[in-house]
Design a protein around this motif. Structure first.
Motif, PDB file in Angstrom:
ATOM      1  N   PRO A  70      45.944  30.844  20.759  1.00  0.00           N
ATOM      2  CA  PRO A  70      47.045  29.918  21.081  1.00  0.00           C
ATOM      3  C   PRO A  70      47.525  30.040  22.532  1.00  0.00           C
ATOM      4  O   PRO A  70      48.095  29.089  23.073  1.00  0.00           O
ATOM      5  N   GLU A  71      47.268  31.201  23.141  1.00  0.00           N
ATOM      6  CA  GLU A  71      47.665  31.397  24.545  1.00  0.00           C
ATOM      7  C   GLU A  71      46.624  30.872  25.527  1.00  0.00           C
ATOM      8  O   GLU A  71      46.788  31.006  26.735  1.00  0.00           O
ATOM      9  N   GLY A  72      45.536  30.295  24.998  1.00  0.00           N
ATOM     10  CA  GLY A  72      44.503  29.739  25.866  1.00  0.00           C
ATOM     11  C   GLY A  72      43.468  30.755  26.326  1.00  0.00           C
ATOM     12  O   GLY A  72      42.721  30.480  27.269  1.00  0.00           O
ATOM     13  N   ARG A  73      43.378  31.888  25.641  1.00  0.00           N
ATOM     14  CA  ARG A  73      42.370  32.896  25.975  1.00  0.00           C
ATOM     15  C   ARG A  73      41.114  32.673  25.155  1.00  0.00           C
ATOM     16  O   ARG A  73      41.180  32.455  23.945  1.00  0.00           O
ATOM     17  N   VAL A  74      39.971  32.761  25.836  1.00  0.00           N
ATOM     18  CA  VAL A  74      38.687  32.675  25.150  1.00  0.00           C
ATOM     19  C   VAL A  74      38.240  34.085  24.804  1.00  0.00           C
ATOM     20  O   VAL A  74      38.194  34.960  25.678  1.00  0.00           O
ATOM     21  N   GLU A  75      37.907  34.334  23.530  1.00  0.00           N
ATOM     22  CA  GLU A  75      37.528  35.671  23.094  1.00  0.00           C
ATOM     23  C   GLU A  75      36.299  35.617  22.191  1.00  0.00           C
ATOM     24  O   GLU A  75      36.018  34.589  21.569  1.00  0.00           O
ATOM     25  N   VAL A  76      35.583  36.754  22.148  1.00  0.00           N
ATOM     26  CA  VAL A  76      34.451  36.875  21.225  1.00  0.00           C
ATOM     27  C   VAL A  76      34.981  37.194  19.836  1.00  0.00           C
ATOM     28  O   VAL A  76      36.071  37.756  19.673  1.00  0.00           O
ATOM     29  N   ARG A  77      34.189  36.859  18.815  1.00  0.00           N
ATOM     30  CA  ARG A  77      34.618  37.089  17.437  1.00  0.00           C
ATOM     31  C   ARG A  77      34.532  38.567  17.042  1.00  0.00           C
ATOM     32  O   ARG A  77      35.385  39.086  16.327  1.00  0.00           O
ATOM     33  N   VAL A  78      33.449  39.221  17.499  1.00  0.00           N
ATOM     34  CA  VAL A  78      33.229  40.629  17.121  1.00  0.00           C
ATOM     35  C   VAL A  78      33.099  41.454  18.404  1.00  0.00           C
ATOM     36  O   VAL A  78      31.987  41.661  18.910  1.00  0.00           O
ATOM     37  N   PRO A  79      34.203  41.921  18.962  1.00  0.00           N
ATOM     38  CA  PRO A  79      34.164  42.650  20.241  1.00  0.00           C
ATOM     39  C   PRO A  79      33.244  43.865  20.235  1.00  0.00           C
ATOM     40  O   PRO A  79      32.622  44.173  21.253  1.00  0.00           O
ATOM     41  N   ASP A  80      33.143  44.562  19.077  1.00  0.00           N
ATOM     42  CA  ASP A  80      32.315  45.764  19.035  1.00  0.00           C
ATOM     43  C   ASP A  80      30.832  45.479  19.277  1.00  0.00           C
ATOM     44  O   ASP A  80      30.064  46.395  19.583  1.00  0.00           O
ATOM     45  N   ASP A  81      30.443  44.225  19.156  1.00  0.00           N
ATOM     46  CA  ASP A  81      29.048  43.876  19.414  1.00  0.00           C
ATOM     47  C   ASP A  81      28.725  43.809  20.907  1.00  0.00           C
ATOM     48  O   ASP A  81      27.554  43.735  21.286  1.00  0.00           O
ATOM     49  N   PHE A  82      29.764  43.839  21.756  1.00  0.00           N
ATOM     50  CA  PHE A  82      29.547  43.704  23.205  1.00  0.00           C
ATOM     51  C   PHE A  82      30.389  44.739  23.957  1.00  0.00           C
ATOM     52  O   PHE A  82      31.341  44.392  24.664  1.00  0.00           O
ATOM     53  N   PRO A  83      30.030  46.016  23.799  1.00  0.00           N
ATOM     54  CA  PRO A  83      30.861  47.091  24.371  1.00  0.00           C
ATOM     55  C   PRO A  83      30.914  47.098  25.896  1.00  0.00           C
ATOM     56  O   PRO A  83      31.824  47.701  26.462  1.00  0.00           O
ATOM     57  N   PHE A  84      29.956  46.446  26.551  1.00  0.00           N
ATOM     58  CA  PHE A  84      29.953  46.458  28.009  1.00  0.00           C
ATOM     59  C   PHE A  84      30.483  45.165  28.615  1.00  0.00           C
ATOM     60  O   PHE A  84      30.461  44.994  29.834  1.00  0.00           O
ATOM     61  N   ALA A  85      30.949  44.252  27.777  1.00  0.00           N
ATOM     62  CA  ALA A  85      31.529  43.015  28.292  1.00  0.00           C
ATOM     63  C   ALA A  85      32.838  43.336  29.005  1.00  0.00           C
ATOM     64  O   ALA A  85      33.589  44.229  28.604  1.00  0.00           O
ATOM     65  N   THR A  86      33.112  42.602  30.070  1.00  0.00           N
ATOM     66  CA  THR A  86      34.365  42.782  30.807  1.00  0.00           C
ATOM     67  C   THR A  86      35.327  41.625  30.568  1.00  0.00           C
ATOM     68  O   THR A  86      36.479  41.689  30.997  1.00  0.00           O
ATOM     69  N   ARG A  87      34.858  40.600  29.890  1.00  0.00           N
ATOM     70  CA  ARG A  87      35.697  39.433  29.618  1.00  0.00           C
ATOM     71  C   ARG A  87      35.562  39.049  28.146  1.00  0.00           C
ATOM     72  O   ARG A  87      34.605  39.419  27.488  1.00  0.00           O
ATOM     73  N   GLY A  88      36.549  38.289  27.659  1.00  0.00           N
ATOM     74  CA  GLY A  88      36.488  37.810  26.290  1.00  0.00           C
ATOM     75  C   GLY A  88      36.880  38.835  25.255  1.00  0.00           C
ATOM     76  O   GLY A  88      36.627  38.635  24.065  1.00  0.00           O
ATOM     77  N   LEU A  89      37.474  39.953  25.676  1.00  0.00           N
ATOM     78  CA  LEU A  89      37.889  41.002  24.749  1.00  0.00           C
ATOM     79  C   LEU A  89      39.395  40.906  24.508  1.00  0.00           C
ATOM     80  O   LEU A  89      40.150  40.567  25.417  1.00  0.00           O
ATOM     81  N   PRO A  90      39.864  41.199  23.307  1.00  0.00           N
ATOM     82  CA  PRO A  90      41.297  41.154  23.025  1.00  0.00           C
ATOM     83  C   PRO A  90      42.071  42.116  23.923  1.00  0.00           C
ATOM     84  O   PRO A  90      41.547  43.172  24.303  1.00  0.00           O
ATOM     85  N   PRO A  91      43.286  41.797  24.294  1.00  0.00           N
ATOM     86  CA  PRO A  91      44.091  42.705  25.136  1.00  0.00           C
ATOM     87  C   PRO A  91      44.217  44.083  24.492  1.00  0.00           C
ATOM     88  O   PRO A  91      44.478  44.211  23.299  1.00  0.00           O
ATOM     89  N   GLY A  92      44.008  45.127  25.306  1.00  0.00           N
ATOM     90  CA  GLY A  92      44.130  46.487  24.817  1.00  0.00           C
ATOM     91  C   GLY A  92      42.955  46.982  24.010  1.00  0.00           C
ATOM     92  O   GLY A  92      42.974  48.105  23.496  1.00  0.00           O
TER      93      GLY A  92
END
Length: 308
Positions: free
Chosen positions: A274-296
């Motif tokens: 709702p805040e306009g952030r684009v995120e991945v569905r399963v963050p643990d699948d992309f441990p080296f990603a620097t974008r698209g991860l939930p805050p914190g």
């Protein structure tokens, strides 16, 4: 024959006396040091003048000045000094006397770059020193490694760090980890095409299975980073046109003229908060990603068997 022997004896005696006098002067300087400010003036600050005055004993003089540099740094570091004004000149004199004294570059950069009291807080002088070392020792990959870390740790200059690590990785017998560092720095700098090329090269040139898996994970993460950047740009364009955020990813894609929903490398559609952030569905699948991860979010690395 006697004349030659006499000349040799006289010359040897003069050399011994000169060394003894030098030792006495250095000893007296050390005795006076506690009463001095330690920001002394170098009586001879020009490397060229000192090199001429060394009378061919460049290596010996380089060792003496390197010893003085170490003593100077150690003394001030032990007292948590706020300045190291003589450190850079001492190191420059040392390396101009003996450009192949690699230890002076390796440790000298770690003395110069960190902020006081841990170092002189002069990363630019450290970079100058390391570039001089590389110029005179181009086959030593460790110098590229040290220079890259000055860019990375002290200046947060990921682009130059990546370029330096990559140059070092091309040196014969360089440690394979330099390629990994180069790719990581390029990714941090947002140089996605460069990072992709470097990670692909790492995958193709190593025989180590763990490094191959690591390269695959970074290539997957690069894909996510690029996707998220492009999608966030689309969100910005939508807001500029409509004055509001898109209500859903399908609405955003319709506005951009795309029929389907964008998905990550595992086929999961990206989500729009709702805040306009684009995120991945399963963050643990992309441990080296620097974008698209939930805050914190704290990544938990795991590896896939996918090929790049």
């Amino acid at each position: 024959m006697k004349r030659r022997q006499t000349t040799s004896i006289v010359a040897s005696t003069c050399l011994v006396l000169s060394l003894a006098a030098s030792s006495f002067v250095l000893h007296r300087t050390d005795q006076l040091r506690p009463q001095a400010t330690l920001d002394e003036v170098l009586f001879l600050g020009s490397p060229k003048v000192i090199k001429r005055a060394s009378l061919g004993y460049d290596g010996l003089m380089a060792c003496i000045y390197w010893t003085r540099a170490v003593q100077y740094f150690g003394y001030r570091h032990s007292r948590f000094a706020a300045s190291y004004n003589l450190l850079a000149p001492l190191l420059e004199i040392t390396t101009h006397l003996d450009p192949h004294l690699v230890v002076a570059y390796e440790f000298g950069s770690s003395f110069l770059a960190p902020k006081p009291p841990h170092g002189a807080g002069q990363p630019e002088r450290a970079i100058e020193l390391m570039n001089y070392g590389i110029q005179n020792n181009p086959a030593d990959w460790k110098l590229y490694y040290d220079l890259g870390f000055v860019y990375y740790m002290e200046l947060n200059d990921y682009k130059n760090a990546a370029e330096t690590f990559e140059r070092g990785s091309r040196i014969p017998n360089a440690h394979p980890f330099l390629k990994i560092l180069a790719a990581q720095m390029a990714q941090h700098a947002g140089e996605y095409e460069t990072a992709r090329m470097l990670w692909s090269a790492t995958y193709q040139t190593t025989q180590d299975k763990q490094i191959k898996k690591n390269a695959v994970e970074h290539l997957r993460a690069l894909r996510v980073d690029e996707d998220v950047v492009h999608l966030q740009q689309a969100v910005t364009r939508f807001g500029e046109r409509t004055g509001r955020l898109p209500a859903s990813m399908p609405e955003l894609m319709t506005a951009e003229g795309f029929a389907g929903l964008p998905a990550d490398p595992d086929g999961h559609p990206y989500k729009l908060t709702p805040e306009g952030r684009v995120e991945v569905r399963v963050p643990d699948d992309f441990p080296f990603a620097t974008r698209g991860l939930p805050p914190g979010y704290t990544p938990q690395p795991k590896f896939h068997s996918d090929q790049p």
